[in-house]
Design a protein around this motif. Structure first.
Motif, PDB file in Angstrom:
ATOM      1  N   LYS A  77      -3.029  -6.992  13.732  1.00  0.00           N
ATOM      2  CA  LYS A  77      -1.831  -6.185  13.898  1.00  0.00           C
ATOM      3  C   LYS A  77      -1.954  -4.881  13.112  1.00  0.00           C
ATOM      4  CE  LYS A  77       1.207 -10.204  14.465  1.00  0.00           C
ATOM      5  NZ  LYS A  77       2.382 -10.938  13.929  1.00  0.00           N
ATOM      6  N   GLU A  78      -1.114  -3.918  13.455  1.00  0.00           N
ATOM      7  CA  GLU A  78      -1.076  -2.663  12.717  1.00  0.00           C
ATOM      8  C   GLU A  78      -0.466  -2.888  11.337  1.00  0.00           C
ATOM      9  OE1 GLU A  78      -2.214   0.378  13.722  1.00  0.00           O
ATOM     10  OE2 GLU A  78      -2.963  -0.566  15.571  1.00  0.00           O
ATOM     11  N   GLY A  79      -1.142  -2.397  10.308  1.00  0.00           N
ATOM     12  CA  GLY A  79      -0.605  -2.556   8.970  1.00  0.00           C
ATOM     13  C   GLY A  79      -1.465  -1.884   7.916  1.00  0.00           C
ATOM     14  N   ASN A  80      -0.861  -1.592   6.770  1.00  0.00           N
ATOM     15  CA  ASN A  80      -1.564  -1.089   5.605  1.00  0.00           C
ATOM     16  C   ASN A  80      -1.344  -2.054   4.456  1.00  0.00           C
ATOM     17  OD1 ASN A  80      -2.661   1.419   6.582  1.00  0.00           O
ATOM     18  ND2 ASN A  80      -0.582   2.241   6.570  1.00  0.00           N
ATOM     19  N   TYR A  81      -2.420  -2.474   3.821  1.00  0.00           N
ATOM     20  CA  TYR A  81      -2.340  -3.408   2.706  1.00  0.00           C
ATOM     21  C   TYR A  81      -3.127  -2.842   1.531  1.00  0.00           C
ATOM     22  CZ  TYR A  81      -0.639  -6.599   6.266  1.00  0.00           C
ATOM     23  OH  TYR A  81       0.082  -7.171   7.282  1.00  0.00           O
ATOM     24  N   PHE A  82      -2.564  -3.010   0.341  1.00  0.00           N
ATOM     25  CA  PHE A  82      -3.195  -2.525  -0.876  1.00  0.00           C
ATOM     26  C   PHE A  82      -3.410  -3.708  -1.820  1.00  0.00           C
ATOM     27  CE2 PHE A  82      -1.072   0.982   1.089  1.00  0.00           C
ATOM     28  CZ  PHE A  82      -1.877   2.095   0.827  1.00  0.00           C
ATOM     29  N   ASP A  97       9.431  -9.360   8.827  1.00  0.00           N
ATOM     30  CA  ASP A  97       8.630  -8.263   9.373  1.00  0.00           C
ATOM     31  C   ASP A  97       8.358  -7.224   8.298  1.00  0.00           C
ATOM     32  OD1 ASP A  97       8.549  -8.883  12.335  1.00  0.00           O
ATOM     33  OD2 ASP A  97      10.707  -8.934  11.978  1.00  0.00           O
ATOM     34  N   LEU A  98       7.096  -6.786   8.217  1.00  0.00           N
ATOM     35  CA  LEU A  98       6.723  -5.780   7.242  1.00  0.00           C
ATOM     36  C   LEU A  98       6.844  -4.368   7.799  1.00  0.00           C
ATOM     37  CD1 LEU A  98       3.677  -7.572   5.616  1.00  0.00           C
ATOM     38  CD2 LEU A  98       6.072  -7.594   4.916  1.00  0.00           C
ATOM     39  N   SER A  99       7.129  -4.258   9.080  1.00  0.00           N
ATOM     40  CA  SER A  99       7.451  -2.971   9.692  1.00  0.00           C
ATOM     41  C   SER A  99       8.660  -3.184  10.597  1.00  0.00           C
ATOM     42  CB  SER A  99       6.267  -2.419  10.492  1.00  0.00           C
ATOM     43  OG  SER A  99       5.850  -3.328  11.490  1.00  0.00           O
ATOM     44  N   GLU A 100       9.304  -2.103  10.996  1.00  0.00           N
ATOM     45  CA  GLU A 100      10.546  -2.220  11.752  1.00  0.00           C
ATOM     46  C   GLU A 100      10.345  -3.030  13.029  1.00  0.00           C
ATOM     47  OE1 GLU A 100      13.797   0.643  14.001  1.00  0.00           O
ATOM     48  OE2 GLU A 100      12.544   1.489  12.416  1.00  0.00           O
ATOM     49  N   PRO A 101      11.174  -4.060  13.243  1.00  0.00           N
ATOM     50  CA  PRO A 101      11.003  -4.909  14.427  1.00  0.00           C
ATOM     51  C   PRO A 101      11.501  -4.233  15.695  1.00  0.00           C
ATOM     52  CG  PRO A 101      12.951  -5.584  13.205  1.00  0.00           C
ATOM     53  CD  PRO A 101      12.291  -4.494  12.385  1.00  0.00           C
ATOM     54  N   GLY A 116       0.240  -5.536  -1.798  1.00  0.00           N
ATOM     55  CA  GLY A 116       1.473  -4.977  -1.265  1.00  0.00           C
ATOM     56  C   GLY A 116       1.204  -4.126  -0.048  1.00  0.00           C
ATOM     57  N   THR A 117       2.259  -3.579   0.509  1.00  0.00           N
ATOM     58  CA  THR A 117       2.135  -2.749   1.703  1.00  0.00           C
ATOM     59  C   THR A 117       2.262  -1.263   1.378  1.00  0.00           C
ATOM     60  OG1 THR A 117       4.496  -3.011   2.156  1.00  0.00           O
ATOM     61  CG2 THR A 117       2.988  -4.559   3.229  1.00  0.00           C
ATOM     62  N   SER A 118       2.246  -0.914   0.097  1.00  0.00           N
ATOM     63  CA  SER A 118       2.244   0.486  -0.314  1.00  0.00           C
ATOM     64  C   SER A 118       1.422   0.620  -1.587  1.00  0.00           C
ATOM     65  CB  SER A 118       3.664   0.995  -0.559  1.00  0.00           C
ATOM     66  OG  SER A 118       4.195   0.445  -1.752  1.00  0.00           O
ATOM     67  N   TRP A 119       0.970   1.819  -1.869  1.00  0.00           N
ATOM     68  CA  TRP A 119       0.222   2.095  -3.099  1.00  0.00           C
ATOM     69  C   TRP A 119       1.073   1.751  -4.316  1.00  0.00           C
ATOM     70  CZ3 TRP A 119      -4.641   3.761  -4.474  1.00  0.00           C
ATOM     71  CH2 TRP A 119      -4.801   4.259  -5.763  1.00  0.00           C
ATOM     72  N   ASN A 120       2.330   2.181  -4.297  1.00  0.00           N
ATOM     73  CA  ASN A 120       3.198   1.962  -5.454  1.00  0.00           C
ATOM     74  C   ASN A 120       3.430   0.492  -5.749  1.00  0.00           C
ATOM     75  OD1 ASN A 120       4.110   4.583  -3.917  1.00  0.00           O
ATOM     76  ND2 ASN A 120       4.559   4.928  -6.073  1.00  0.00           N
ATOM     77  N   ALA A 121       3.354  -0.353  -4.722  1.00  0.00           N
ATOM     78  CA  ALA A 121       3.624  -1.776  -4.921  1.00  0.00           C
ATOM     79  C   ALA A 121       2.604  -2.434  -5.828  1.00  0.00           C
ATOM     80  CB  ALA A 121       3.657  -2.491  -3.572  1.00  0.00           C
ATOM     81  N   VAL A 122       1.378  -1.909  -5.902  1.00  0.00           N
ATOM     82  CA  VAL A 122       0.333  -2.583  -6.667  1.00  0.00           C
ATOM     83  C   VAL A 122       0.075  -1.922  -8.014  1.00  0.00           C
ATOM     84  CG1 VAL A 122      -0.733  -3.466  -4.573  1.00  0.00           C
ATOM     85  CG2 VAL A 122      -1.575  -1.321  -5.543  1.00  0.00           C
ATOM     86  N   LEU A 123       0.876  -0.906  -8.365  1.00  0.00           N
ATOM     87  CA  LEU A 123       0.783  -0.306  -9.691  1.00  0.00           C
ATOM     88  C   LEU A 123       1.677  -1.067 -10.657  1.00  0.00           C
ATOM     89  CD1 LEU A 123       0.965   3.526  -8.968  1.00  0.00           C
ATOM     90  CD2 LEU A 123      -1.052   2.051  -9.039  1.00  0.00           C
ATOM     91  N   LEU A 182      20.352  -5.542  -3.193  1.00  0.00           N
ATOM     92  CA  LEU A 182      20.950  -4.588  -2.258  1.00  0.00           C
ATOM     93  C   LEU A 182      20.175  -3.278  -2.278  1.00  0.00           C
ATOM     94  CD1 LEU A 182      23.193  -3.544  -0.375  1.00  0.00           C
ATOM     95  CD2 LEU A 182      24.560  -3.086  -2.435  1.00  0.00           C
ATOM     96  N   ARG A 183      19.746  -2.819  -1.107  1.00  0.00           N
ATOM     97  CA  ARG A 183      18.994  -1.580  -0.985  1.00  0.00           C
ATOM     98  C   ARG A 183      19.522  -0.756   0.196  1.00  0.00           C
ATOM     99  NH1 ARG A 183      15.098  -5.310  -2.882  1.00  0.00           N
ATOM    100  NH2 ARG A 183      13.510  -4.420  -4.256  1.00  0.00           N
ATOM    101  N   ILE A 184      19.485   0.556   0.033  1.00  0.00           N
ATOM    102  CA  ILE A 184      19.721   1.472   1.142  1.00  0.00           C
ATOM    103  C   ILE A 184      18.582   2.483   1.151  1.00  0.00           C
ATOM    104  CG2 ILE A 184      21.231   3.207   2.171  1.00  0.00           C
ATOM    105  CD1 ILE A 184      23.586   1.887   0.837  1.00  0.00           C
ATOM    106  N   GLY A 185      17.991   2.719   2.304  1.00  0.00           N
ATOM    107  CA  GLY A 185      16.901   3.670   2.430  1.00  0.00           C
ATOM    108  C   GLY A 185      16.892   4.314   3.797  1.00  0.00           C
ATOM    109  N   THR A 186      15.923   5.177   4.014  1.00  0.00           N
ATOM    110  CA  THR A 186      15.828   5.871   5.297  1.00  0.00           C
ATOM    111  C   THR A 186      14.701   5.323   6.164  1.00  0.00           C
ATOM    112  OG1 THR A 186      14.428   7.572   4.278  1.00  0.00           O
ATOM    113  CG2 THR A 186      16.810   7.996   4.379  1.00  0.00           C
ATOM    114  N   ARG A 187      13.997   4.292   5.680  1.00  0.00           N
ATOM    115  CA  ARG A 187      12.942   3.638   6.449  1.00  0.00           C
ATOM    116  C   ARG A 187      13.041   2.138   6.241  1.00  0.00           C
ATOM    117  NH1 ARG A 187       7.486   5.316   4.203  1.00  0.00           N
ATOM    118  NH2 ARG A 187       8.567   4.555   2.359  1.00  0.00           N
ATOM    119  N   TRP A 188      12.529   1.380   7.182  1.00  0.00           N
ATOM    120  CA  TRP A 188      12.462  -0.076   7.034  1.00  0.00           C
ATOM    121  C   TRP A 188      11.740  -0.433   5.742  1.00  0.00           C
ATOM    122  CZ3 TRP A 188      14.354  -4.270   9.715  1.00  0.00           C
ATOM    123  CH2 TRP A 188      13.771  -5.519   9.431  1.00  0.00           C
TER     124      TRP A 188
END
Length: 428
Positions: A262-267, A134-138, A407-414, A178-184
């Motif tokens: 589906k709802e989503g943002n793609y870059f 899932d690309l957003s929180e399930p 990618g699903t964010s601006w930063n992913a494609v830089l 291993l990652r820890i974050g505040t969003r999915w």
């Protein structure tokens, strides 16, 4: 060093850490305060070898969040009965009937909801190697864990390989990313697709299958891979090898897909350079980046028009153009944003940077072109790169293309690495 632990629709690193049975590793983290309101996500890859019914079974693993005294606050993992493990806060434990009996890689994400006064919550989502992630929180979780009132601060992580029950020394735990974050989105890698076109000079592109996020190899006409100077656009570096298409050429390749229902943002980001075109050369040489569905139906396109404008962006038959000139033989960096919606019209935007412009390191508020909107429920599964028409047929028009990312964010494609995670660790 292990083989790439790529998972279905997401790429991961190729190196990982191994922990032999009955061993553990510990490390301090910035801390998760369970006495305050907050959402935290913990994700990782895990693979176990040398275990199972034929090996005596009972080999488990846990990831612990611990306080400064090494007391466990929350734990996720795989139990000795091969279930996605009891997720617990304090002594409240839950298990799931979902079986974790595999020697393949698993991707696991835990969500921890901390509260100032109400009981804290914990959830676990586990993906097998064939599951699309899932690309957003399930909304559905593999395990809904227990709740516990807790005002501790988790300041340490422990990765525990568990017992090698039959004592043969074969049980090993492979652990990575291993990652820890505040969003999915912080803990699920947001780069879905990459192609650097790093093939030998003069080689045909047909049959090449480099990069990741693809569902097959390139098919092509007469285009070929070349070695070009590495363009430097503003503040971003790019790779020195790229693809060269001649006029009339087409390259296409299937990929993991973008679901417009589906709802989503793609870059979509890439570098492009055109030579052998323009008013002194007859004009009319254009290029397009296309998304197609599996039936060969057009879904979305953008590029540079034959009138040297950043090209009409369209979804369906809705067309937009801009007066911004694209008349240059220098390299340009282009990023398209596609906002897909379940019921509302989908949206398409384009940002183009010339070679002397500074590339935004976060998503811009102003776009070179705001494209048309279209209600679309298609699944785009094919990318086509089209060099357009060499209008004067002198054979000079060429399209140079490189560093393709989705990618699903601006930063992913830089090309420049950026991070929004609270913590990221790739084990050596």
């Amino acid at each position: 060093v292990a083989d790439s632990l790529a998972m279905s629709n997401l790429p991961f690193g190729v190196t990982g850490g191994g922990v032999v049975g009955q061993n553990n590793v510990n490390r301090d983290i910035p801390g998760i305060d369970f006495s305050k309101e907050g959402n935290y996500f913990v994700s990782f890859l895990v693979r176990r070898t040398g275990w199972g019914a034929s090996d005596g079974a009972g080999e488990w693993f846990d990831l612990h969040l611990r306080n400064s005294d090494y007391n466990s606050i929350a734990t996720v993992g795989i139990s000795s009965t091969e279930e996605f493990e009891t997720v617990h806060l304090g002594d409240t434990a839950r298990t799931s009937g979902s079986q974790a009996a595999t020697t393949n890689t698993l991707f696991m994400v835990a969500k921890i909801v901390t509260h100032a006064t109400a009981p804290d919550e914990i959830y676990l989502k586990a993906y097998s190697e064939s599951d699309p992630i899932d690309l957003s929180e399930p909304t559905g979780w593999t395990v809904v864990g227990g709740t516990e009132n807790n005002d501790d601060t988790a300041s340490k992580i422990t990765i525990w390989a568990g017992s090698d029950d039959d004592g043969d020394g074969l049980y090993q735990l492979w652990f990575d990313e291993l990652r820890i974050g505040t969003r999915w989105q912080d803990v699920v890698p947001d780069l879905l697709l990459y192609e650097g076109f790093d093939y030998g000079a003069g080689e045909s592109l047909s049959g090449k299958s480099g990069g990741f996020g693809w569902a097959g190899a390139w098919s092509s006409q007469d285009h070929y891979a070349m070695t070009a100077d590495g363009p430097l656009l503003g503040n971003l570096p790019f790779a020195p090898a790229g693809l060269c298409l001649k006029g009339h050429d087409l390259a296409k390749r299937d990929f993991v897909g973008i679901d417009f229902s589906k709802e989503g943002n793609y870059f979509i980001g890439f570098v492009v350079k055109r030579t052998g075109w323009g008013a002194t050369d007859g004009g009319g040489e254009w290029f397009d980046f296309h998304l197609y569905n599996a039936s060969g139906g057009h879904v979305a396109s953008f590029g540079i028009s034959s009138t040297e404008e950043f090209e009409s962006l369209y979804l369906g038959d809705t067309v937009r153009t801009t007066g911004h000139p694209a008349a240059t033989t220098n390299a340009m960096f282009m990023v398209a944003k596609i906002a897909t919606h379940a019921s509302d019209p989908d949206e398409l935007y384009l940002k183009a940077y010339h070679e002397n412009e500074i590339v935004d390191l976060s998503e811009p508020t102003n776009w070179t072109l705001v494209g048309g909107t279209e209600t679309n429920s298609d699944l785009a599964t094919e990318i086509r790169l089209v060099a357009g028409t060499d209008d004067d047929a002198d054979g000079l028009y060429q399209l140079w293309f490189d560093e393709l990312r989705i990618g699903t964010s601006w930063n992913a494609v830089l090309p420049a690495p950026t991070s929004i995670e609270l913590m990221f660790e790739r084990l050596p």
